[in-house]
Design an enzyme around this catalytic site. Sequence first.
Site, PDB file in Angstrom:
ATOM      1  N   CYS A   1       0.828  -1.218   0.000  1.00  0.00           N
ATOM      2  CA  CYS A   1       0.000   0.000   0.000  1.00  0.00           C
ATOM      3  C   CYS A   1       0.859   1.265   0.000  1.00  0.00           C
ATOM      4  O   CYS A   1       0.339   2.372  -0.103  1.00  0.00           O
ATOM      5  CB  CYS A   1      -0.946   0.000   1.195  1.00  0.00           C
ATOM      6  SG  CYS A   1      -2.067  -1.404   1.183  1.00  0.00           S
TER       7      CYS A   1
ATOM      8  N   SER B   1     -10.911   1.584   5.954  1.00  0.00           N
ATOM      9  CA  SER B   1     -11.052   2.334   4.705  1.00  0.00           C
ATOM     10  C   SER B   1     -11.595   1.412   3.617  1.00  0.00           C
ATOM     11  O   SER B   1     -11.287   0.225   3.601  1.00  0.00           O
ATOM     12  CB  SER B   1      -9.690   2.897   4.287  1.00  0.00           C
ATOM     13  OG  SER B   1      -8.757   1.848   4.158  1.00  0.00           O
TER      14      SER B   1
ATOM     15  N   ILE C   1     -11.780  -0.060  -0.197  1.00  0.00           N
ATOM     16  CA  ILE C   1     -10.946  -0.113  -1.399  1.00  0.00           C
ATOM     17  C   ILE C   1     -11.676   0.623  -2.519  1.00  0.00           C
ATOM     18  O   ILE C   1     -12.729   1.222  -2.285  1.00  0.00           O
ATOM     19  CB  ILE C   1     -10.633  -1.578  -1.818  1.00  0.00           C
ATOM     20  CG1 ILE C   1     -11.944  -2.296  -2.185  1.00  0.00           C
ATOM     21  CG2 ILE C   1      -9.869  -2.291  -0.733  1.00  0.00           C
ATOM     22  CD1 ILE C   1     -11.731  -3.546  -3.018  1.00  0.00           C
TER      23      ILE C   1
ATOM     24  N   LYS D   1      -9.991   6.701   4.681  1.00  0.00           N
ATOM     25  CA  LYS D   1     -11.295   6.279   5.184  1.00  0.00           C
ATOM     26  C   LYS D   1     -12.455   6.692   4.289  1.00  0.00           C
ATOM     27  O   LYS D   1     -13.362   5.885   4.018  1.00  0.00           O
ATOM     28  CB  LYS D   1     -11.509   6.856   6.592  1.00  0.00           C
ATOM     29  CG  LYS D   1     -12.865   6.541   7.199  1.00  0.00           C
ATOM     30  CD  LYS D   1     -13.016   5.050   7.442  1.00  0.00           C
ATOM     31  CE  LYS D   1     -14.471   4.616   7.567  1.00  0.00           C
ATOM     32  NZ  LYS D   1     -15.134   4.455   6.267  1.00  0.00           N
TER      33      LYS D   1
ATOM     34  N   HIS E   1      -9.361   3.970  -0.626  1.00  0.00           N
ATOM     35  CA  HIS E   1      -8.007   3.423  -0.561  1.00  0.00           C
ATOM     36  C   HIS E   1      -7.756   2.422  -1.703  1.00  0.00           C
ATOM     37  O   HIS E   1      -7.790   1.211  -1.509  1.00  0.00           O
ATOM     38  CB  HIS E   1      -7.819   2.760   0.813  1.00  0.00           C
ATOM     39  CG  HIS E   1      -6.451   2.203   1.069  1.00  0.00           C
ATOM     40  ND1 HIS E   1      -5.308   2.715   0.499  1.00  0.00           N
ATOM     41  CD2 HIS E   1      -6.038   1.156   1.853  1.00  0.00           C
ATOM     42  CE1 HIS E   1      -4.257   2.002   0.905  1.00  0.00           C
ATOM     43  NE2 HIS E   1      -4.677   1.059   1.715  1.00  0.00           N
TER      44      HIS E   1
END
Lengths: 383, 383
Positions: free
Chosen positions: A83, A207, A209, A326, A330
């Site tokens: 990430c 969060s 995706i 969030k 993400h």
Amino acid sequence: MRKVAILGIGQTKIDEHWDKSLREIGGEAALAAMQDAGVEKVDSLFVGNMIAPIANEQNQLGAFFADWIGLWKQEAVKVEAACGSGAAAFRAGLMAVASGDVESALVMGVEKMTDKAGHDITAALATAADADYEVEQGVSFVGLNALLMRRYMHEFGWKHADFAPFSINAHANAMENPFARLHQRITVETFETSSMVATPINLFDASPIGDGAAAAVIVPAEKAARRPRILVSASAAATDTIAVHSRQDPLFLQAAYVSSKKAYQMAGVTPDDVDVFELHDAFTIMAALSLEASGFAERGQGVRLGLDNEISPQGRVPVCTRGGLKARGHPVGATGMYQIVEIVQQLRGECGSTQVDGARIGMAQNIGGSGATILTHILSVES
Amino acid sequence: MRKVAILGIGQTKIDEHWDKSLREIGGEAALAAMQDAGVEKVDSLFVGNMIAPIANEQNQLGAFFADWIGLWKQEAVKVEAACGSGAAAFRAGLMAVASGDVESALVMGVEKMTDKAGHDITAALATAADADYEVEQGVSFVGLNALLMRRYMHEFGWKHADFAPFSINAHANAMENPFARLHQRITVETFETSSMVATPINLFDASPIGDGAAAAVIVPAEKAARRPRILVSASAAATDTIAVHSRQDPLFLQAAYVSSKKAYQMAGVTPDDVDVFELHDAFTIMAALSLEASGFAERGQGVRLGLDNEISPQGRVPVCTRGGLKARGHPVGATGMYQIVEIVQQLRGECGSTQVDGARIGMAQNIGGSGATILTHILSVES
């Protein structure tokens, strides 16, 4: 090492883009950044991406995107740090321009995550953890973060609701951001009554995706005519053990401490000088740990910054001013570049009601795995 | 851009290492390079890898290996450009040291390919091609190269046996290399009677995959006390369309032409000055195309260099002096670093019966996909 400036930025809305391919999502952000920079060509392309080999059966994203966006013959490469891939690609592009070997770079972070079934994506995300010693035991990526959050609550005496301000702030700030995935104000009640994901992490700790891409064009500072001139004042990266259980103190993000300390030294600033901080709130616990390891709060006191209302755009340490992971969303390998782009927006004064008044120094911190790779960048408006 | 030198090298034997993990294979080469360099620590780690996310369910190889080999806290990242990942990682490390931001880098290429079933690896290798427009049609990676070879034979009037010298030379040279996967001298008869893989590519046109890793430690030239001092005289990368059918002339490796031309300029040399050339003979057709695009042969005449016995260690253009991809083996993301390591061995004069007499300038060319990403590096012994 010559100074580098950010000449242009671009981003796509984070969403479930079932009507757009990996190519189209990445191309949209890349071309927007080039248009914003006022350039039709760059010397090199750096692509941050984590799961395309699995989610899209596509590797070699450097050549893939150079081809698609018309950067024919130019150098192009992909950089991956789970990430933290977005910021890792940014740092690689920065080194290339700083070395003098290239005169411009387009850096993009991109991810197309919603074409595969959820369990496939859960498995793909788990490749950020240790395959032999963590994933082999059946632990998922959210599971690892849940263990950290539980331990933190136990160790420092916080209750679950104390993490709510991180989520509430992120959701409130995302209302202003057209590129954010979620536009929904939430309250402590929303936070506390949402579905459990992995105890104690519930839906509003985590969060979402999404599919998305963000990009920036960088050039040597002396060639950046555009005003205000946004400089990359510092770039630093550090690592920790990949498996959480190998760490002496799993509640201290060693790599955030090391990379932020290096970055402060390089930029000649202290945490007090940072006007806005885009941190990596993949889970609320990560927001707390980042604030602590980066010098904004004492050990175990990260959540207090939220409870004391210090993290809003009007607070002492504004975080997630465009929605954070969030609420902005993400898209894993793209997140680091969204953070860079958002800091540029703050330093340009383009953030409307979530604008941090007079922001001149901004910091972005991108995390790969459960803290295994952490990159810290400090940007500033030339004074 | 400050000058960079290669201080130490390390490699593992390429094989089916069922008794060793990804960690162990990579660690072995990395630690060997650090030992050869006489250093116990480096500032940064760059890992070239292509298929670990699929073959080993492991991403974030930067932190993964920094942890394993004891580079605690240090910066680490993975770079990917399909089969060009090794050289792409080398170039990223080079930029970091050249920029002045770090004082040393360990670069490694690593791949563990034999733990999965063959069809899984075939699918993983196909991620180097265009998922939407090539792989979707059912074409495999070897299939794409077979189309190129067929067209080349048709266009320039060569027969299959004319490609034999590339394979024979590679196999002969590998006999001397303890790290090579195959130790088997072959003849034109072996070549012509071997099993067909994808017409006209047969078993001895194609390089074998394998598990392996190769690594090098690089530092600023002025800090390299070791003699002879091996300098990185040039580094250049270029791309072409990812899909072969998009190219105006599929038989000309545009990215090899562009990157080698840049490299020659940077090093101040011509093809005539290159004493040894480690090219990317994933298939015999690629050896011919590389020689042509890099200025060693006229269009359509690459195979003639083999037929005229010019490619042996005693010839005018020695290639694959340690066995090449064909006989040393092709652990995809590691190959680019094996090439760099082998050029260093030639420049140090460590190659026994395949030593190129008085080699002072060596070139390594690493190819990602069917020519989509190509990196050319020129190394030299300081004169």
